[in-house]
Design a protein around this motif. Structure first.
Motif, PDB file in Angstrom:
ATOM      1  N   VAL A   1       0.869  -1.176   0.000  1.00  0.00           N
ATOM      2  CA  VAL A   1       0.000   0.000   0.000  1.00  0.00           C
ATOM      3  C   VAL A   1       0.904   1.224   0.000  1.00  0.00           C
ATOM      4  CG1 VAL A   1      -1.826   1.279   1.180  1.00  0.00           C
ATOM      5  CG2 VAL A   1      -1.777  -1.221   1.315  1.00  0.00           C
ATOM      6  N   ALA A   2       0.647   2.144  -0.910  1.00  0.00           N
ATOM      7  CA  ALA A   2       1.394   3.400  -0.966  1.00  0.00           C
ATOM      8  C   ALA A   2       0.394   4.548  -0.974  1.00  0.00           C
ATOM      9  CB  ALA A   2       2.286   3.439  -2.203  1.00  0.00           C
ATOM     10  N   TYR A   3       0.750   5.613  -0.274  1.00  0.00           N
ATOM     11  CA  TYR A   3      -0.118   6.772  -0.132  1.00  0.00           C
ATOM     12  C   TYR A   3       0.544   7.994  -0.752  1.00  0.00           C
ATOM     13  CZ  TYR A   3      -1.963   3.663   3.442  1.00  0.00           C
ATOM     14  OH  TYR A   3      -2.460   2.572   4.107  1.00  0.00           O
ATOM     15  N   ARG A   4      -0.198   8.673  -1.612  1.00  0.00           N
ATOM     16  CA  ARG A   4       0.295   9.937  -2.159  1.00  0.00           C
ATOM     17  C   ARG A   4      -0.281  11.067  -1.324  1.00  0.00           C
ATOM     18  NH1 ARG A   4      -1.588  11.404  -7.772  1.00  0.00           N
ATOM     19  NH2 ARG A   4      -3.277  12.351  -6.607  1.00  0.00           N
ATOM     20  N   ARG A   5       0.617  11.813  -0.705  1.00  0.00           N
ATOM     21  CA  ARG A   5       0.221  12.954   0.122  1.00  0.00           C
ATOM     22  C   ARG A   5       0.191  14.242  -0.694  1.00  0.00           C
ATOM     23  NH1 ARG A   5      -1.620   9.597   3.666  1.00  0.00           N
ATOM     24  NH2 ARG A   5      -0.069   8.438   4.828  1.00  0.00           N
ATOM     25  N   SER A   6       1.081  14.326  -1.670  1.00  0.00           N
ATOM     26  CA  SER A   6       1.128  15.500  -2.537  1.00  0.00           C
ATOM     27  C   SER A   6       1.694  15.074  -3.881  1.00  0.00           C
ATOM     28  CB  SER A   6       2.000  16.607  -1.918  1.00  0.00           C
ATOM     29  OG  SER A   6       3.352  16.182  -1.866  1.00  0.00           O
ATOM     30  N   PRO A   7       1.282  15.718  -4.957  1.00  0.00           N
ATOM     31  CA  PRO A   7       0.333  16.824  -4.989  1.00  0.00           C
ATOM     32  C   PRO A   7      -1.098  16.327  -4.767  1.00  0.00           C
ATOM     33  CG  PRO A   7       0.900  16.211  -7.222  1.00  0.00           C
ATOM     34  CD  PRO A   7       1.738  15.364  -6.303  1.00  0.00           C
ATOM     35  N   LEU A   8      -1.961  17.260  -4.394  1.00  0.00           N
ATOM     36  CA  LEU A   8      -3.369  16.934  -4.214  1.00  0.00           C
ATOM     37  C   LEU A   8      -4.003  16.608  -5.551  1.00  0.00           C
ATOM     38  CD1 LEU A   8      -4.367  19.630  -1.599  1.00  0.00           C
ATOM     39  CD2 LEU A   8      -3.923  17.204  -1.193  1.00  0.00           C
ATOM     40  N   PRO A   9      -5.008  15.800  -5.640  1.00  0.00           N
ATOM     41  CA  PRO A   9      -5.661  15.123  -4.531  1.00  0.00           C
ATOM     42  C   PRO A   9      -4.827  13.941  -4.051  1.00  0.00           C
ATOM     43  CG  PRO A   9      -6.676  14.420  -6.570  1.00  0.00           C
ATOM     44  CD  PRO A   9      -5.651  15.473  -6.923  1.00  0.00           C
ATOM     45  N   GLN A  10      -5.031  13.585  -2.797  1.00  0.00           N
ATOM     46  CA  GLN A  10      -4.352  12.421  -2.252  1.00  0.00           C
ATOM     47  C   GLN A  10      -4.855  11.166  -2.960  1.00  0.00           C
ATOM     48  OE1 GLN A  10      -4.958  12.557   1.989  1.00  0.00           O
ATOM     49  NE2 GLN A  10      -3.496  14.217   2.245  1.00  0.00           N
ATOM     50  N   ALA A  11      -4.010  10.146  -2.959  1.00  0.00           N
ATOM     51  CA  ALA A  11      -4.382   8.896  -3.622  1.00  0.00           C
ATOM     52  C   ALA A  11      -3.785   7.723  -2.853  1.00  0.00           C
ATOM     53  CB  ALA A  11      -3.877   8.880  -5.056  1.00  0.00           C
ATOM     54  N   THR A  12      -4.386   6.565  -3.025  1.00  0.00           N
ATOM     55  CA  THR A  12      -3.876   5.336  -2.420  1.00  0.00           C
ATOM     56  C   THR A  12      -3.679   4.314  -3.520  1.00  0.00           C
ATOM     57  OG1 THR A  12      -5.090   5.773  -0.369  1.00  0.00           O
ATOM     58  CG2 THR A  12      -4.317   3.519  -0.727  1.00  0.00           C
ATOM     59  N   LEU A  13      -2.504   3.713  -3.535  1.00  0.00           N
ATOM     60  CA  LEU A  13      -2.178   2.659  -4.479  1.00  0.00           C
ATOM     61  C   LEU A  13      -2.104   1.357  -3.693  1.00  0.00           C
ATOM     62  CD1 LEU A  13      -1.122   1.713  -7.292  1.00  0.00           C
ATOM     63  CD2 LEU A  13       1.167   2.258  -6.454  1.00  0.00           C
ATOM     64  N   ARG A  14      -2.968   0.407  -4.043  1.00  0.00           N
ATOM     65  CA  ARG A  14      -2.993  -0.886  -3.361  1.00  0.00           C
ATOM     66  C   ARG A  14      -2.615  -1.963  -4.378  1.00  0.00           C
ATOM     67  NH1 ARG A  14      -5.726  -0.095   1.436  1.00  0.00           N
ATOM     68  NH2 ARG A  14      -7.072   1.728   1.443  1.00  0.00           N
ATOM     69  N   ILE A  15      -1.645  -2.784  -3.998  1.00  0.00           N
ATOM     70  CA  ILE A  15      -1.203  -3.858  -4.870  1.00  0.00           C
ATOM     71  C   ILE A  15      -1.318  -5.173  -4.124  1.00  0.00           C
ATOM     72  CG2 ILE A  15       0.772  -4.844  -6.088  1.00  0.00           C
ATOM     73  CD1 ILE A  15       1.738  -1.997  -6.596  1.00  0.00           C
ATOM     74  N   ALA A  16      -1.978  -6.135  -4.754  1.00  0.00           N
ATOM     75  CA  ALA A  16      -2.066  -7.505  -4.237  1.00  0.00           C
ATOM     76  C   ALA A  16      -1.371  -8.406  -5.262  1.00  0.00           C
ATOM     77  CB  ALA A  16      -3.522  -7.918  -4.053  1.00  0.00           C
ATOM     78  N   LEU A  17      -0.272  -9.007  -4.856  1.00  0.00           N
ATOM     79  CA  LEU A  17       0.522  -9.829  -5.751  1.00  0.00           C
ATOM     80  C   LEU A  17      -0.012 -11.260  -5.794  1.00  0.00           C
ATOM     81  CD1 LEU A  17       4.040  -8.620  -4.652  1.00  0.00           C
ATOM     82  CD2 LEU A  17       2.748  -7.889  -6.653  1.00  0.00           C
ATOM     83  N   ASP A  18      -0.034 -11.836  -6.995  1.00  0.00           N
ATOM     84  CA  ASP A  18      -0.350 -13.253  -7.146  1.00  0.00           C
ATOM     85  C   ASP A  18       0.892 -14.035  -6.753  1.00  0.00           C
ATOM     86  OD1 ASP A  18      -2.875 -12.755  -8.123  1.00  0.00           O
ATOM     87  OD2 ASP A  18      -2.221 -12.768 -10.199  1.00  0.00           O
ATOM     88  N   ARG A  19       0.719 -15.069  -6.010  1.00  0.00           N
ATOM     89  CA  ARG A  19       1.865 -15.895  -5.595  1.00  0.00           C
ATOM     90  C   ARG A  19       1.748 -17.260  -6.199  1.00  0.00           C
ATOM     91  NH1 ARG A  19       5.705 -13.277  -2.185  1.00  0.00           N
ATOM     92  NH2 ARG A  19       4.714 -11.385  -1.615  1.00  0.00           N
TER      93      ARG A  19
END
Length: 112
Positions: A94-112
């Motif tokens: 999970v990665a969070y973008r604080r700037s520049p606005l708007p904020q965003a969240t990147l969620r990655i689920a890896l296949d194993r």
């Protein structure tokens, strides 16, 4: 946006393929020093900046080059982003973008 992806190469030169839930290619980014190409359907765009093409494709900045480190559980620096690598042993990033606005969240689920 929700998509699968395949990431190959390294931060300086690589390829990112985005896939829809059925596994069909949505878009492909290929980059090398000073050059990036985005193929999206029948349209091809070129730029000297990978970040410019990622923004055009997703509508948001995404730290593609930092993903290489994050996926190896290494704390790569991406301006404006904070990555939570605690879940990587379970294939979760999970990665969070604080700037520049708007904020965003990147969620990655890896296949194993």
């Amino acid at each position: 946006m929700n998509a699968g992806f395949e990431l190959r190469g390294q931060p300086a030169q690589g390829e990112l393929t985005l896939l829809n839930p059925f596994g069909n290619v949505i878009a492909k980014l290929i980059w090398s020093p000073g050059r990036a190409t985005l193929t999206n359907g029948n349209e091809t765009r070129e730029s000297d900046s990978l970040d410019t093409l990622v923004l055009q494709l997703t509508g948001s900045t995404v730290p593609v080059t930092a993903l290489f480190g994050w996926l190896r559980q290494e704390p790569a620096v991406a301006e404006g982003w904070d990555a939570d690598l605690e879940g990587m042993d379970r294939g979760r990033l999970v990665a969070y973008r604080r700037s520049p606005l708007p904020q965003a969240t990147l969620r990655i689920a890896l296949d194993r």
